[in-house]
Design a protein around this motif. Structure first.
Motif, PDB file in Angstrom:
ATOM      1  N   MET A   1      19.519 -36.089 -41.120  1.00  0.00           N
ATOM      2  CA  MET A   1      18.778 -35.068 -41.871  1.00  0.00           C
ATOM      3  C   MET A   1      19.538 -33.750 -41.847  1.00  0.00           C
ATOM      4  O   MET A   1      19.847 -33.247 -40.768  1.00  0.00           O
ATOM      5  N   PRO A   2      19.849 -33.198 -42.986  1.00  0.00           N
ATOM      6  CA  PRO A   2      20.599 -31.931 -43.039  1.00  0.00           C
ATOM      7  C   PRO A   2      19.707 -30.731 -42.772  1.00  0.00           C
ATOM      8  O   PRO A   2      19.367 -29.967 -43.662  1.00  0.00           O
ATOM      9  N   ILE A   3      19.315 -30.587 -41.528  1.00  0.00           N
ATOM     10  CA  ILE A   3      18.469 -29.452 -41.166  1.00  0.00           C
ATOM     11  C   ILE A   3      19.347 -28.339 -40.612  1.00  0.00           C
ATOM     12  O   ILE A   3      20.157 -28.564 -39.723  1.00  0.00           O
ATOM     13  N   TYR A   4      19.175 -27.154 -41.166  1.00  0.00           N
ATOM     14  CA  TYR A   4      19.945 -26.010 -40.708  1.00  0.00           C
ATOM     15  C   TYR A   4      19.009 -24.967 -40.118  1.00  0.00           C
ATOM     16  O   TYR A   4      17.855 -24.857 -40.525  1.00  0.00           O
ATOM     17  N   GLU A   5      19.559 -24.220 -39.185  1.00  0.00           N
ATOM     18  CA  GLU A   5      18.801 -23.123 -38.610  1.00  0.00           C
ATOM     19  C   GLU A   5      19.224 -21.824 -39.266  1.00  0.00           C
ATOM     20  O   GLU A   5      20.413 -21.591 -39.476  1.00  0.00           O
ATOM     21  N   PHE A   6      18.270 -20.991 -39.532  1.00  0.00           N
ATOM     22  CA  PHE A   6      18.547 -19.697 -40.142  1.00  0.00           C
ATOM     23  C   PHE A   6      17.896 -18.611 -39.309  1.00  0.00           C
ATOM     24  O   PHE A   6      16.899 -18.840 -38.636  1.00  0.00           O
ATOM     25  N   VAL A   7      18.479 -17.431 -39.394  1.00  0.00           N
ATOM     26  CA  VAL A   7      17.852 -16.266 -38.778  1.00  0.00           C
ATOM     27  C   VAL A   7      17.680 -15.204 -39.852  1.00  0.00           C
ATOM     28  O   VAL A   7      18.586 -14.948 -40.646  1.00  0.00           O
ATOM     29  N   CYS A   8      16.513 -14.620 -39.891  1.00  0.00           N
ATOM     30  CA  CYS A   8      16.235 -13.566 -40.848  1.00  0.00           C
ATOM     31  C   CYS A   8      16.779 -12.253 -40.307  1.00  0.00           C
ATOM     32  O   CYS A   8      16.507 -11.877 -39.171  1.00  0.00           O
ATOM     33  N   LYS A   9      17.558 -11.576 -41.132  1.00  0.00           N
ATOM     34  CA  LYS A   9      18.141 -10.315 -40.683  1.00  0.00           C
ATOM     35  C   LYS A   9      17.126  -9.177 -40.759  1.00  0.00           C
ATOM     36  O   LYS A   9      17.369  -8.091 -40.250  1.00  0.00           O
ATOM     37  N   ASP A  10      16.028  -9.419 -41.425  1.00  0.00           N
ATOM     38  CA  ASP A  10      15.021  -8.363 -41.554  1.00  0.00           C
ATOM     39  C   ASP A  10      14.027  -8.381 -40.401  1.00  0.00           C
ATOM     40  O   ASP A  10      13.729  -7.355 -39.813  1.00  0.00           O
ATOM     41  N   CYS A  11      13.519  -9.573 -40.078  1.00  0.00           N
ATOM     42  CA  CYS A  11      12.489  -9.627 -39.041  1.00  0.00           C
ATOM     43  C   CYS A  11      12.932 -10.445 -37.831  1.00  0.00           C
ATOM     44  O   CYS A  11      12.160 -10.656 -36.908  1.00  0.00           O
ATOM     45  N   ARG A  12      14.171 -10.920 -37.853  1.00  0.00           N
ATOM     46  CA  ARG A  12      14.732 -11.656 -36.713  1.00  0.00           C
ATOM     47  C   ARG A  12      14.042 -13.002 -36.468  1.00  0.00           C
ATOM     48  O   ARG A  12      14.195 -13.575 -35.401  1.00  0.00           O
ATOM     49  N   HIS A  13      13.321 -13.456 -37.422  1.00  0.00           N
ATOM     50  CA  HIS A  13      12.653 -14.741 -37.278  1.00  0.00           C
ATOM     51  C   HIS A  13      13.687 -15.864 -37.413  1.00  0.00           C
ATOM     52  O   HIS A  13      14.532 -15.844 -38.293  1.00  0.00           O
ATOM     53  N   ILE A  14      13.609 -16.817 -36.525  1.00  0.00           N
ATOM     54  CA  ILE A  14      14.502 -17.968 -36.591  1.00  0.00           C
ATOM     55  C   ILE A  14      13.695 -19.183 -37.025  1.00  0.00           C
ATOM     56  O   ILE A  14      12.633 -19.464 -36.477  1.00  0.00           O
ATOM     57  N   PHE A  15      14.223 -19.865 -38.034  1.00  0.00           N
ATOM     58  CA  PHE A  15      13.489 -20.999 -38.570  1.00  0.00           C
ATOM     59  C   PHE A  15      14.467 -22.060 -39.028  1.00  0.00           C
ATOM     60  O   PHE A  15      15.668 -21.830 -39.118  1.00  0.00           O
ATOM     61  N   GLU A  16      13.924 -23.226 -39.307  1.00  0.00           N
ATOM     62  CA  GLU A  16      14.752 -24.329 -39.775  1.00  0.00           C
ATOM     63  C   GLU A  16      14.382 -24.665 -41.202  1.00  0.00           C
ATOM     64  O   GLU A  16      13.240 -24.508 -41.620  1.00  0.00           O
ATOM     65  N   SER A  17      15.379 -25.136 -41.941  1.00  0.00           N
ATOM     66  CA  SER A  17      15.111 -25.509 -43.320  1.00  0.00           C
ATOM     67  C   SER A  17      15.991 -26.682 -43.714  1.00  0.00           C
ATOM     68  O   SER A  17      17.143 -26.780 -43.302  1.00  0.00           O
ATOM     69  N   LEU A  18      15.442 -27.551 -44.509  1.00  0.00           N
ATOM     70  CA  LEU A  18      16.198 -28.686 -45.020  1.00  0.00           C
ATOM     71  C   LEU A  18      17.092 -28.221 -46.169  1.00  0.00           C
ATOM     72  O   LEU A  18      16.622 -27.617 -47.121  1.00  0.00           O
ATOM     73  N   CYS A  19      18.378 -28.494 -46.071  1.00  0.00           N
ATOM     74  CA  CYS A  19      19.293 -28.112 -47.133  1.00  0.00           C
ATOM     75  C   CYS A  19      20.219 -29.274 -47.448  1.00  0.00           C
ATOM     76  O   CYS A  19      20.987 -29.710 -46.599  1.00  0.00           O
ATOM     77  N   PHE A  20      20.133 -29.745 -48.657  1.00  0.00           N
ATOM     78  CA  PHE A  20      20.972 -30.870 -49.045  1.00  0.00           C
ATOM     79  C   PHE A  20      22.269 -30.411 -49.699  1.00  0.00           C
ATOM     80  O   PHE A  20      23.278 -31.084 -49.662  1.00  0.00           O
ATOM     81  N   THR A  21      22.229 -29.265 -50.335  1.00  0.00           N
ATOM     82  CA  THR A  21      23.416 -28.748 -50.985  1.00  0.00           C
ATOM     83  C   THR A  21      23.642 -27.299 -50.566  1.00  0.00           C
ATOM     84  O   THR A  21      22.759 -26.662 -49.983  1.00  0.00           O
TER      85      THR A  21
END
Ligand SMILES: [Zn+2]
Length: 72
Positions: A1-21
């Motif tokens: 599963m192409p799950i990536y972790e992201f961090v928001c530069k505005d609120c510092r929230h870290i979350f995961e999202s599925l990204c295929f492309t």
């Protein structure tokens, strides 16, 4: 599963999202505040990074794989 972790530069929230492309990655928004000002973190699901345990400090821009070949 192409799950990536992201961090928001505005609120510092870290979350995961599925990204295929790569387009999916570019269109990811913060799941807390909806900002598009997010950056991708190194995936915790990568299985071949055992030797480098201190990643996260050296990446200022670009990705670790694919950005080195001069794709511009
Ligand atoms: Zn946010």
């Amino acid at each position: 599963m192409p799950i990536y972790e992201f961090v928001c530069k505005d609120c510092r929230h870290i979350f995961e999202s599925l990204c295929f492309t790569s387009r999916d990655i570019e269109s990811v928004r913060c799941k807390r505040c909806g900002s598009k000002n997010v950056s991708k973190l190194v995936s915790t699901f990568s299985s071949r990074v055992g030797s480098s345990s201190s990643f996260g400090g050296g990446f200022s821009s670009g990705s670790s794989c694919g950005g080195l070949g001069g794709f511009s």
